[in-house]
Structures are given as C-alpha cells and as structure tokens.
Motif scaffolding. Structure first.
Motif, PDB file in Angstrom:
ATOM      1  N   GLY A  48       0.810  -1.225   0.000  1.00 38.44           N
ATOM      2  CA  GLY A  48       0.000   0.000   0.000  1.00 38.44           C
ATOM      3  C   GLY A  48       0.839   1.270   0.000  1.00 38.44           C
ATOM      4  N   PRO A  49       1.715   1.466   1.020  1.00 36.17           N
ATOM      5  CA  PRO A  49       2.554   2.665   1.026  1.00 36.17           C
ATOM      6  C   PRO A  49       3.461   2.776  -0.202  1.00 36.17           C
ATOM      7  CG  PRO A  49       2.561   1.640   3.191  1.00 36.17           C
ATOM      8  CD  PRO A  49       1.870   0.688   2.266  1.00 36.17           C
ATOM      9  N   VAL A 106       3.453   5.852  -2.958  1.00 40.81           N
ATOM     10  CA  VAL A 106       4.674   6.601  -3.285  1.00 40.81           C
ATOM     11  C   VAL A 106       4.924   6.582  -4.787  1.00 40.81           C
ATOM     12  CG1 VAL A 106       7.197   6.536  -3.103  1.00 40.81           C
ATOM     13  CG2 VAL A 106       5.794   6.354  -1.045  1.00 40.81           C
ATOM     14  N   ALA A 107       4.773   5.422  -5.408  1.00 41.88           N
ATOM     15  CA  ALA A 107       5.015   5.317  -6.851  1.00 41.88           C
ATOM     16  C   ALA A 107       4.024   6.167  -7.649  1.00 41.88           C
ATOM     17  CB  ALA A 107       4.935   3.856  -7.281  1.00 41.88           C
ATOM     18  N   VAL A 164       3.335  11.338 -10.912  1.00 40.92           N
ATOM     19  CA  VAL A 164       2.802  12.684 -11.157  1.00 40.92           C
ATOM     20  C   VAL A 164       3.905  13.722 -11.016  1.00 40.92           C
ATOM     21  CG1 VAL A 164       1.169  14.424 -10.345  1.00 40.92           C
ATOM     22  CG2 VAL A 164       0.490  12.015 -10.404  1.00 40.92           C
ATOM     23  N   GLY A 165       4.757  13.525 -10.013  1.00 41.46           N
ATOM     24  CA  GLY A 165       5.857  14.458  -9.792  1.00 41.46           C
ATOM     25  C   GLY A 165       6.848  14.488 -10.937  1.00 41.46           C
ATOM     26  N   VAL A 166       7.158  13.322 -11.494  1.00 42.06           N
ATOM     27  CA  VAL A 166       8.083  13.258 -12.639  1.00 42.06           C
ATOM     28  C   VAL A 166       7.527  14.061 -13.808  1.00 42.06           C
ATOM     29  CG1 VAL A 166       9.059  11.728 -14.385  1.00 42.06           C
ATOM     30  CG2 VAL A 166       9.133  11.077 -11.977  1.00 42.06           C
ATOM     31  N   LEU A 167       6.244  13.886 -14.101  1.00 40.02           N
ATOM     32  CA  LEU A 167       5.617  14.617 -15.198  1.00 40.02           C
ATOM     33  C   LEU A 167       5.624  16.126 -14.941  1.00 40.02           C
ATOM     34  CD1 LEU A 167       4.033  14.535 -17.863  1.00 40.02           C
ATOM     35  CD2 LEU A 167       1.937  14.265 -16.513  1.00 40.02           C
ATOM     36  N   THR A 219      13.624  13.740 -10.097  1.00 37.59           N
ATOM     37  CA  THR A 219      12.406  13.359  -9.383  1.00 37.59           C
ATOM     38  C   THR A 219      12.254  11.844  -9.341  1.00 37.59           C
ATOM     39  OG1 THR A 219      11.355  15.407 -10.134  1.00 37.59           O
ATOM     40  CG2 THR A 219       9.912  13.702  -9.252  1.00 37.59           C
ATOM     41  N   ALA A 220      12.608  11.165 -10.425  1.00 36.69           N
ATOM     42  CA  ALA A 220      12.586   9.699 -10.425  1.00 36.69           C
ATOM     43  C   ALA A 220      13.561   9.142  -9.388  1.00 36.69           C
ATOM     44  CB  ALA A 220      12.932   9.171 -11.821  1.00 36.69           C
ATOM     45  N   GLY A 221      14.708   9.794  -9.250  1.00 35.32           N
ATOM     46  CA  GLY A 221      15.645   9.390  -8.212  1.00 35.32           C
ATOM     47  C   GLY A 221      15.060   9.576  -6.820  1.00 35.32           C
ATOM     48  N   ALA A 222      14.290  10.649  -6.639  1.00 34.32           N
ATOM     49  CA  ALA A 222      13.629  10.876  -5.352  1.00 34.32           C
ATOM     50  C   ALA A 222      12.613   9.775  -5.056  1.00 34.32           C
ATOM     51  CB  ALA A 222      12.943  12.243  -5.353  1.00 34.32           C
TER      52      ALA A 222
END
Length: 425
Positions: A296-297, A301-302, A307-310, A339-342
């Motif tokens: 779940g968590p 996160v994924a 959304v963050g990467v975009l 962001t993907a690294g994050a």
C-alpha cells in the motif's frame, strides 16, 4: 505511566491526516528558508550554505535512528508485562548520546571540517555540534510521541522546529546577516523539543514512558538504526556533502544542481520522513502480513512520484527560473530524472521502515549502507555532474530496496518482544 501517555490503538486515518498537515507546514517552511537563501546568496554562495544545510541534515538525520528505535520500543512496551524486566528511559539515553556525539564531532573537526566548510568554519562546527545534541532529544521525543499515538503533539514538534528556522531566516534577510544568519537559521529548531515539554503536559507524560529492556539492548537496536539513518541521511539531506566530496569545487553549476535535487525530492521525502512514526507503527500493527502491508505505502509513493516526474519535466524549468531567478536554469529532462531518483529513495525509506518494525536492524542498516556506497561509487563515474548525479540517485537506492525486500520475504511473521531477540539478516 499515565493515561495521557498510554498508547490507544492502531494508526488511524486521522493520525495520518494530522501528521500530514504538520508535514505540509514543515515543507512550506523548509521551502521558505531555501528560497530566501537562494535569492540572497546567489548560486555560488548558495552552494556554500547548501553544504552546511546538508551536513546538518546528515548528522541530525542519523540521530533520527533514535526516533525509529523509540517508536518501536514504546509501542511494544504497551503490550509487555513490566514484572522483573529491565527498564530504560529513552530520553535519558538520548541525552547521553547527544553529549557524546557532539563532543566527538567537535573534537574531530580538524580532520574533516577543512574538506567540508569553505567559509565560517569555526561557527559551522560549533552550530553543527550543538544542534546535533539537541536533535538527539528532538528525534527521541518524536519517536516516543509516535509510539504513544500522540500525533497532535508529534505534529506540533515538527512545526515548531520548522517555524523557528523561518523566523531566523526572515530576520537574517531584514538585518542583512547573509551567510552567517542562514547558518543560524538551519539549527534554530534544535531546542524545539524543550519548548514542547514546557508547553504540553501530555508531552511531559510521554517523556516519562520507559522501554522494558536494558539500556545496552536499547542502544544496540538504536545503533543499527542510527547507522542506517546516517546512510539514509547522506542520500536524503547530506547529498550536497557527498557531491562536494566527490566533485571538489561545485561552483555555480553545483549550486543549481543542489537546488534542483532539493526541490525535486522535497515533495516526496519531506512528508515521508515526517511520517516515519506512522509507517513504523503501521508495520508493527500489520506484522503478520509484512509484504502486503508494504504494498500500500509503496504503491502510493510510486503513484505520487509518477505525477511528480511529469510535473517536474514540464513545469519545473519555468518554476525554477521564476522562483529563484535566471541564474538557476535547469533542463526539464534533468528535473524529471532527479524526481525519479527521489521516488527510488522514497521507496527505500518505506522498505526501511518495514524492516525496523520487524526488528531486522542489521538488514535495515545493510540496505541503506549498500545504497549509499553504491551511490557514492556512481558519483565517481567520468560523466558530467548532472548525469552522474541522476545515475547515483536513481540506481543506488535500488540496491538497498533489494536487500530489504529479500530479508522481509524470508522472515517468519512474528515480532520479537525486544531488540535482544535473535535477528536473521
């Protein structure tokens, strides 16, 4: 133990919501300090400040191993009969650890400070040492509040720390204190734990709770957690220090890269770090279904990370220039990859919380140390600064995730009562 401090049940949505609100305020305060520093100091000066900010995040992040250990032990203590068991007061242990580690940090400064701090070296070492001592108590009190389900006070402690930093940063700008003022702003929250104890009877009651184990057992578990938290802090908060150690003079380019790394990871890692208490409590409560509880968590996160990467790839460059000035120019693809690294580090944080909850302290530290070593080695590749930063932040955490998941998958679904219990790594 008083009723005010007694744990009252599993982690609830309302507790997550309360910590979520506190996290949003904390993140806003952190952004405010970084924004003011970037605007006032320019890229080259900001890189100097960012190294101190990262160094402080590194040492205080390591002290958050005490948060993890305290959360677990206080939560377990509610279900353990106290008869004929040894007793440990976590805050007393934290005070001793804080004094010893601060003295060690200051005493060894001649060996490492010249390689880390380019300006205001004596002040930087002093603030780093005193701030570390304060944050050992800060992190332990946070952990005890999480273990006791006191999420309102937990959030209040987070916000107090962050708000004090903003207050000092604003005064710095108005008074024209420059770099020195921002160094003070970085450590301004080190006494927030004491302010909370003075203001909150509930927090004082929680501070009196005990772990039903020996101090040596508590410290052994905390030692593994601190080692892992220190490794995680290198990747999360101390990355500018690691970058400088492998790249030498960062200059203006380094300032832009560090700011981009900080801004792209904060939306994920700030709330996730703040919710360590929630995560560990959740995994302790769901110990019979570890991998299912992990799904779940990790999925959340994924999804948020995608959304963050975009967003970083499309709007990131414009936001960076508008928010911090034309000197801070970064390509959209760089911001997307960072962001993907994050996201990778965030997933490692989640799997790490699951291993702590399962008392797999050696596996927890092994996962984070492996990830950090892999990232450090990748930073030495003969590639441009931006490229090797992305490779290190994206690929290093995958090593640690593999370690955590492999160990969790093969462990029996039981919870040792204390950290003296035998571990398998």
């Amino acid at each position: 133990m008083t009723d005010a401090a007694t744990p009252t049940g599993p982690v609830t949505r309302s507790s997550v919501a309360r910590v979520g609100v506190a996290t949003a305020l904390t993140a806003a305060c952190g952004y405010a300090v970084l924004y003011l520093a970037a605007r006032v100091l320019e890229p080259a000066g900001f890189s100097v400040f960012a190294v101190f900010w990262g160094a402080f995040g590194l040492v205080t992040g390591a002290s958050f191993g005490l948060l993890q250990q305290s959360t677990r032990e206080i939560r377990i203590a509610a279900h353990v009969a106290p008869d004929r068991r040894p007793v440990t007061h976590p805050l007393r242990v934290a005070a001793a650890v804080g004094v010893v580690t601060a003295a060690a940090l200051a005493g060894s400064a001649a060996l490492w400070a010249p390689h880390v701090f380019a300006q205001e070296r004596t002040l930087s070492v002093t603030l780093l040492s005193v701030g570390l001592a304060g944050f050992c108590l800060h992190g332990t009190l946070l952990g005890m509040l999480a273990g006791a389900n006191r999420w309102t006070q937990y959030g209040a402690l987070m916000v107090t720390d962050a708000a004090l930093r903003v207050v000092v940063a604003v005064v710095t700008v108005l008074a024209g204190w420059g770099l020195v003022g921002f160094l003070w702003a970085t450590v301004a929250g080190a006494a927030s734990w004491l302010m909370l104890l003075l203001a909150s009877p509930t927090s004082r009651a929680v501070a009196q709770l005990v772990a039903y184990e020996s101090a040596g057992s508590f410290l052994r578990g905390a030692g593994h957690a601190v080692a892992a938290a220190g490794a995680s802090a290198i990747l999360v908060m101390g990355f500018p220090v690691l970058l400088k150690a492998t790249a030498g003079d960062l200059g203006a380019t380094g300032g832009v890269v560090i700011l981009a790394v900080t801004l792209t990871r904060a939306p994920l890692l700030v709330p996730l770090t703040a919710m360590q208490g929630n995560l560990i409590a959740h995994f302790v409560d769901q110990r019979r279904h570890r991998l299912r509880a992990l799904a779940g968590p990790a999925g959340l996160v994924a999804a948020v990370g995608a959304v963050g990467v975009l967003a970083a790839g499309t709007a990131g460059p414009w936001l960076l220039r508008v928010g911090f000035g034309p000197d801070y120019d970064a390509d959209g693809s760089l911001l997307a990859w960072l962001t993907a690294g994050a996201v990778a580090i965030a997933l490692l944080t989640v799997t790490g919380a699951a291993t702590v909850a399962a008392a797999l302290h050696r596996a927890y530290s092994l996962g984070w140390v492996s990830a950090t070593l892999a990232s450090a080695l990748l930073l030495t590749l003969p590639l441009p600064l931006e490229t090797r930063t992305v490779v290190a932040l994206l690929c290093g955490p995958l090593v640690g995730i593999a370690v955590h998941v492999a160990v969790l998958a093969r462990q029996p679904h039981t919870l040792p009562r204390t950290t003296d219990a035998k571990e398998t790594t």
